[in-house]
Design a protein around this motif. Structure first.
Motif, PDB file in Angstrom:
ATOM      1  N   UNK A 319       1.086  -1.245  -0.069  1.00 30.17           N
ATOM      2  CA  UNK A 319      -0.063   0.218  -0.451  1.00 30.17           C
ATOM      3  C   UNK A 319       0.725   1.351   0.278  1.00 30.17           C
ATOM      4  N   UNK A 320       1.585   1.035   0.152  1.00 26.54           N
ATOM      5  CA  UNK A 320       3.046   1.731   0.902  1.00 26.54           C
ATOM      6  C   UNK A 320       3.882   2.336  -0.647  1.00 26.54           C
ATOM      7  N   UNK A 321       3.984   1.706  -1.115  1.00 23.87           N
ATOM      8  CA  UNK A 321       4.602   1.799  -1.826  1.00 23.87           C
ATOM      9  C   UNK A 321       3.381   2.085  -2.986  1.00 23.87           C
ATOM     10  N   UNK A 322       2.424   2.116  -3.368  1.00 22.92           N
ATOM     11  CA  UNK A 322       1.253   1.778  -4.075  1.00 22.92           C
ATOM     12  C   UNK A 322       0.945   3.093  -4.059  1.00 22.92           C
ATOM     13  N   UNK A 327       5.420   8.018  -8.042  1.00 22.98           N
ATOM     14  CA  UNK A 327       5.111   7.387  -8.775  1.00 22.98           C
ATOM     15  C   UNK A 327       3.724   7.392  -9.402  1.00 22.98           C
ATOM     16  N   UNK A 328       2.988   7.914  -9.024  1.00 22.87           N
ATOM     17  CA  UNK A 328       1.424   8.190  -9.263  1.00 22.87           C
ATOM     18  C   UNK A 328       1.028   6.234  -9.755  1.00 22.87           C
ATOM     19  N   UNK A 329       0.943   5.636  -9.158  1.00 21.55           N
ATOM     20  CA  UNK A 329       0.101   4.152  -9.194  1.00 21.55           C
ATOM     21  C   UNK A 329      -1.373   4.345  -8.911  1.00 21.55           C
ATOM     22  N   UNK A 330      -1.609   4.638  -8.031  1.00 21.81           N
ATOM     23  CA  UNK A 330      -2.737   4.446  -7.632  1.00 21.81           C
ATOM     24  C   UNK A 330      -4.045   3.254  -7.831  1.00 21.81           C
ATOM     25  N   UNK A 331      -3.141   2.156  -7.593  1.00 18.99           N
ATOM     26  CA  UNK A 331      -3.398   0.832  -8.333  1.00 18.99           C
ATOM     27  C   UNK A 331      -4.575   0.030  -6.793  1.00 18.99           C
ATOM     28  N   UNK A 362       2.682  -4.106  -9.391  1.00 18.93           N
ATOM     29  CA  UNK A 362       2.477  -2.763  -8.835  1.00 18.93           C
ATOM     30  C   UNK A 362       3.050  -2.212  -9.775  1.00 18.93           C
ATOM     31  N   UNK A 363       4.754  -2.645 -10.164  1.00 22.46           N
ATOM     32  CA  UNK A 363       4.742  -1.567 -11.125  1.00 22.46           C
ATOM     33  C   UNK A 363       4.408  -2.496 -12.767  1.00 22.46           C
TER      34      UNK A 363
END
Ligand code: ADP
Length: 460
Positions: A319-322, A327-331, A362-363
């Motif tokens: 969750x933190x990485x996301x 990075x603006x992943x927002x999954x 995530x990436x």
């Protein structure tokens, strides 16, 4: 009868048809005619003598008895030859019995020739196998040692007295016993410490054949083992040596980039330098982890890992990485804990492998994707899975994904800070835990990575 002069014609059943039956075409016809001719001559002579001596019927009976007697004599000669002199040339007989005897003789010679050829082939095969440097052992259906070549005495320490002894009594290594009893689980054979020469290693491969028999191949792989060890040590040492300079460089870079009085141009340069040192650090750490994984003794694989808390920890990190603002992943991330089973293994390594799979999902999923992370189990296995709806992977890449530095899209991987070692680490960690990685993917639809773990690793 001269056996060589007999012209034997094969009676071909395919051409045989009752309506077209012509006695003259039968291969035995000529011999039958000979017998009939002899019988006829005897009867004519007997008839003449009978007419002259006014005792026709007695003479005819005597002639018939004589003919039958001759046939019995021929029978007896055949019997005597088969019973007492099969190695010698058969008696010379004419007529149907002569022909039968000739066929028997021909069949016997063919058999003998085939047997000699077979013996020669076996002898040649044995000679060539004996010349091999690798040990070759034949094990019979009762799992007893049947035959081996001289190299087996050097490599496996077999002795002449071991013949007909159970293989598992002679090769007493528990690893070999497990291998021999579960051949299907070891498609590439097994590597064992040599019990004949200390500090030596042998590779054993058992192949079932015939009627529950086995062929055991074993060869010394000490040289290969040493080369492999040198490679692992080299990578580990280089990675280790790189650690200190990297720490110093990144420390100074951080210090300098925090200075207020540097120009924007230099600020950008320092930022890039920091990014690259971070990548190098990640690379060095992954290489060190891989080296550690290759050295099994360093890993304690018997810790009980509480899966629910491990997954919650990994989920929080994900969750933190996301939600990393850079990075603006927002999954959307979902966690499914469907099994109450825990896992027996090395917590650090398992966490690292599972975390790699989550980070990859995530990436490699375009912003706003949906990712499911889960843990499940059934009667046979435990499954940790990560399912994304990202870019997907083309089928031909899948078998190579776990190779070191194999990337589908190198530029994208580097851009996202990938080292190209993540899935290689996952594969090693799972192999260490009697598991494997299953990858299912559809281009443009997403990928599911499933870490499958053996039932023996599950703890209720
Ligand atoms: P990297 O550090 O480059 O991510 P990995 O070994 O983890 O190296 O992955 C190997 C390659 O597999 C990646 O470069 C990427 O192309 C591909 N890959 C891994 N996970 C995914 C995923 N979830 N979706 C699409 N491609 C993936």
């Amino acid at each position: 009868m001269n056996l060589k002069s007999v012209n034997f014609k094969c009676f071909n059943l395919k051409n045989f048809h009752p309506k077209s039956l012509n006695l003259k075409t039968l291969p035995i016809w000529r011999d039958l005619v000979k017998d009939l001719r002899l019988c006829l001559v005897l009867l004519i002579v007997a008839a003449i003598i009978g007419l002259l001596s006014h005792a026709l019927w007695p003479c005819l009976v005597i002639a018939l008895v004589l003919f039958i007697g001759l046939q019995f004599r021929a029978f007896y000669q055949i019997y005597y030859w088969i019973r007492f002199q099969p190695e010698q040339n058969p008696p010379e007989l004419s007529g149907v019995l002569g022909e039968i005897l000739y066929l028997l003789y021909r069949y016997q010679r063919q058999e003998k020739q085939a047997k000699t050829e077979l013996i020669n082939t076996i002898a040649r095969a044995q000679t060539s196998i004996s010349a091999l440097q690798d040990a070759v052992v034949l094990i019979d259906s009762k799992q007893h040692l049947e035959w081996w070549n001289p190299a087996a005495e050097q490599v496996l320490g077999l002795k002449a007295v071991d013949v007909q002894r159970p293989v598992l009594n002679i090769i007493r290594d528990p690893q070999f016993t497990h291998y021999f009893e579960n051949l299907c689980d070891y498609p590439n054979g097994i590597k064992l410490d040599s019990w004949v020469k200390p500090q030596h290693f042998i590779q054993c491969e058992v192949t079932p054949f015939g009627d529950h028999e086995f062929l055991l191949l074993a060869y010394d792989i000490t040289h290969l083992h040493r080369l492999e060890q040198m490679r692992t040590d080299f990578v580990a040492n280089v990675s280790h040596e790189l650690r200190t300079p990297l720490t110093v460089i990144s420390g100074y870079l951080e210090m300098v980039s925090e200075q207020q009085d540097i120009s924007t141009r230099w600020q950008r340069a320092f930022k890039q330098m920091q990014q690259q040192t971070r990548r190098m650090n990640a690379l060095v750490n992954d290489l060190l982890l891989l080296s550690r994984l290759e050295n099994e003794e360093l890993i304690n694989k018997d810790q009980v890992i509480h899966m629910a808390s491990l997954l919650n920890e990994l989920f929080d990190d994900a969750q933190a990485y996301n939600s990393d603002p850079n990075s603006n992943y927002g999954h959307t991330l979902n966690l499914h804990i469907e099994s109450h089973c825990n896992l027996r293994g090395s917590k650090l390594e398992i966490a690292s492998a599972f975390s790699n799979l989550i980070t990859n999902a995530i990436k490699y999923t375009p912003s706003g994707g949906v990712i499911h992370i889960g843990w499940a189990s059934d009667q046979q296995q435990g499954y940790f899975y990560v399912e994304d709806n990202g870019i997907g992977i083309e089928a031909y890449h899948i078998p190579r994904l776990t190779e070191r530095f194999y990337r589908v899209d190198s530029a994208r991987s580097r851009e996202s800070g990938g080292t190209g070692l993540g899935l290689a680490i996952v594969k090693h960690v799972l192999a260490q835990h009697d598991g494997y990685l299953d990858i299912q993917s559809k281009m443009g639809q997403g990928t599911t990575f499933k870490a499958v773990l053996a039932q023996t690793r599950l703890v209720d």
